[in-house]
Design a protein around this motif. Structure first.
Motif, mmCIF file in Angstrom:
data_model
loop_
_atom_site.group_PDB
_atom_site.id
_atom_site.type_symbol
_atom_site.label_atom_id
_atom_site.label_comp_id
_atom_site.label_asym_id
_atom_site.label_seq_id
_atom_site.Cartn_x
_atom_site.Cartn_y
_atom_site.Cartn_z
ATOM 1 N N CYS A 83 1.245 13.587 -6.851
ATOM 2 C CA CYS A 83 -0.112 13.850 -7.329
ATOM 3 C C CYS A 83 -0.338 15.361 -7.459
ATOM 4 O O CYS A 83 0.086 16.147 -6.607
ATOM 5 N N HIS A 85 -3.023 16.892 -7.085
ATOM 6 C CA HIS A 85 -4.069 17.381 -6.191
ATOM 7 C C HIS A 85 -3.449 17.926 -4.905
ATOM 8 O O HIS A 85 -3.320 19.123 -4.726
ATOM 9 N N ARG A 86 -3.009 17.056 -4.021
ATOM 10 C CA ARG A 86 -2.434 17.503 -2.744
ATOM 11 C C ARG A 86 -1.019 16.981 -2.533
ATOM 12 O O ARG A 86 -0.517 16.981 -1.419
ATOM 13 N N GLY A 87 -0.414 16.532 -3.610
ATOM 14 C CA GLY A 87 1.007 16.179 -3.519
ATOM 15 C C GLY A 87 1.320 14.821 -2.947
ATOM 16 O O GLY A 87 2.480 14.559 -2.576
ATOM 17 N N SER A 88 0.323 13.944 -2.864
ATOM 18 C CA SER A 88 0.619 12.601 -2.347
ATOM 19 C C SER A 88 1.536 11.848 -3.319
ATOM 20 O O SER A 88 1.555 12.108 -4.525
ATOM 21 N N CYS A 103 -3.955 7.667 -7.510
ATOM 22 C CA CYS A 103 -3.429 8.229 -6.268
ATOM 23 C C CYS A 103 -4.160 7.591 -5.077
ATOM 24 O O CYS A 103 -5.397 7.555 -5.035
ATOM 25 N N TYR A 105 -4.570 8.661 -2.112
ATOM 26 C CA TYR A 105 -5.155 9.579 -1.132
ATOM 27 C C TYR A 105 -6.633 9.867 -1.452
ATOM 28 O O TYR A 105 -7.539 9.524 -0.701
ATOM 29 N N HIS A 106 -6.925 10.486 -2.617
ATOM 30 C CA HIS A 106 -8.324 10.768 -2.976
ATOM 31 C C HIS A 106 -8.704 10.149 -4.324
ATOM 32 O O HIS A 106 -9.686 10.535 -4.942
ATOM 33 N N GLN A 107 -7.864 9.249 -4.786
ATOM 34 C CA GLN A 107 -8.129 8.429 -5.975
ATOM 35 C C GLN A 107 -8.235 9.220 -7.287
ATOM 36 O O GLN A 107 -9.033 8.876 -8.157
ATOM 37 N N TRP A 108 -7.497 10.269 -7.465
ATOM 38 C CA TRP A 108 -7.376 10.817 -8.813
ATOM 39 C C TRP A 108 -6.702 9.745 -9.673
ATOM 40 O O TRP A 108 -5.780 9.042 -9.197
#
Ligand code: FES
Length: 296
Positions: A83, A85-88, A103, A105-108
């Motif tokens: 991802c 955003h933060r690499g999930s 994603c 983690y934070h649903q992007w």
């Protein structure tokens, strides 16, 4: 490390196995990943594994992972499974079908083409266009999917591979195939041992008796032995293949490249490599031959 590696390379004796470190040293393995697997075209899977838009499977290459999928327009793409955003890790199932990539983690949310379509609460000035999933390059070759993680640094001329393999493989209609079964197993050995094993058949007589029943023990480049049965089978089969519209042309590591494609005859009476010599199913392109392609 580089000096050590260069010394190791210099200590290699042509025609012999490489020094021990090439098979067991972790740093050498990391160099293998960097120089070989991240820079060359790799077989990823079959087109028929992802027949519909949204179908995907994951492909691991060392510590990297790709999502190989078919997009809305029907094209095959590969995205790094990371991802922006933060690499999930985005996709966690080995294979499946999805209309978008979300994603956990934070649903992007990413579209199948890798574009970021939804990123909650990112505020004004956030440009989603800057956060597409990182792509790898993909090419389909007569029903086979190949990927390259670093196309700009690729050391392999894939056009030459494509031109050599495509006409030999296309008549077999692999893109219309279906996956009937999957088998996957880990070998507790360095990858080079497997490649070396594949390049010799010194071990075949005992290890692969059914293979030896159906195949001639000849036909590798550089093999100086001759066999009347093989030569006459080859001549007969070349004629038949041409009649069937199959290209029998042997392409063997041209100009020092690392690819070979060859169509080889099976022994008389064998329609397949099965120990029963036959099959209850219709043969691909009605041709009892072994088409063999490799990119080493
Ligand atoms: S890490 Fe993927 S949305 Fe935050």
């Amino acid at each position: 490390m580089m000096t050590d590696l260069n010394n190791l390379l210099r200590s290699r004796v042509p025609g012999r196995s490489m020094p021990r470190e090439f098979y067991v040293d972790l740093e050498v393995f990391e160099e293998d990943l960097r120089r070989v697997f991240h820079k060359n075209w790799l077989f990823a899977g079959h087109s028929c594994e992802i027949p519909e838009p949204g179908d995907y499977f994951l492909l691991s290459v060392g510590a990297e992972e790709l999502i190989v999928l078919r997009d809305k327009e029907g094209a095959v793409r590969a995205h790094f499974n990371v991802c922006r955003h933060r690499g999930s890790r985005i996709v966690t199932e080995e294979r499946g079908r999805s209309r978008s990539l979300v994603c956990p983690y934070h649903q992007w949310v990413y579209a199948l083409d890798g574009g970021l379509t939804n990123a909650r609460l990112m505020g004004e000035g956030f440009d989603a266009g800057e956060y597409r999933l990182r792509p790898a390059t993909v090419r389909e070759l007569a029903g086979l999917v190949f990927v390259c993680l670093s196309p700009d640094e690729s050391t392999q001329d894939f056009d030459a591979v494509f031109e050599a393999v495509e006409p030999q493989l296309r008549p077999h209609g692999l893109e219309r195939a279906k996956v009937a079964a999957r088998d996957s197993y880990e070998v507790r050995a360095n990858w080079k041992v497997l490649v070396e094993n594949n390049r010799e058949c010194y071990h075949c007589r005992v290890s692969h008796p059914e293979f030896c029943m159906s195949n001639y023990d000849l036909g590798l480049p550089g093999d100086s032995r001759s066999d009347e049965g093989y030569e006459s089978a080859l001549e007969h089969e070349y004629e038949r293949w041409r009649f069937l519209g199959l290209s029998p042309e042997e392409v063997s590591f041209p100009n020092g490249s690392s690819h070979r494609v060859s169509r080889l005859p099976l022994k008389e009476g064998f329609l397949t490599e099965a120990s029963t010599a036959t099959s209850s199913r219709r043969l691909w392109a009605n041709s009892p031959t072994r088409t063999w392609a490799a990119c080493a």
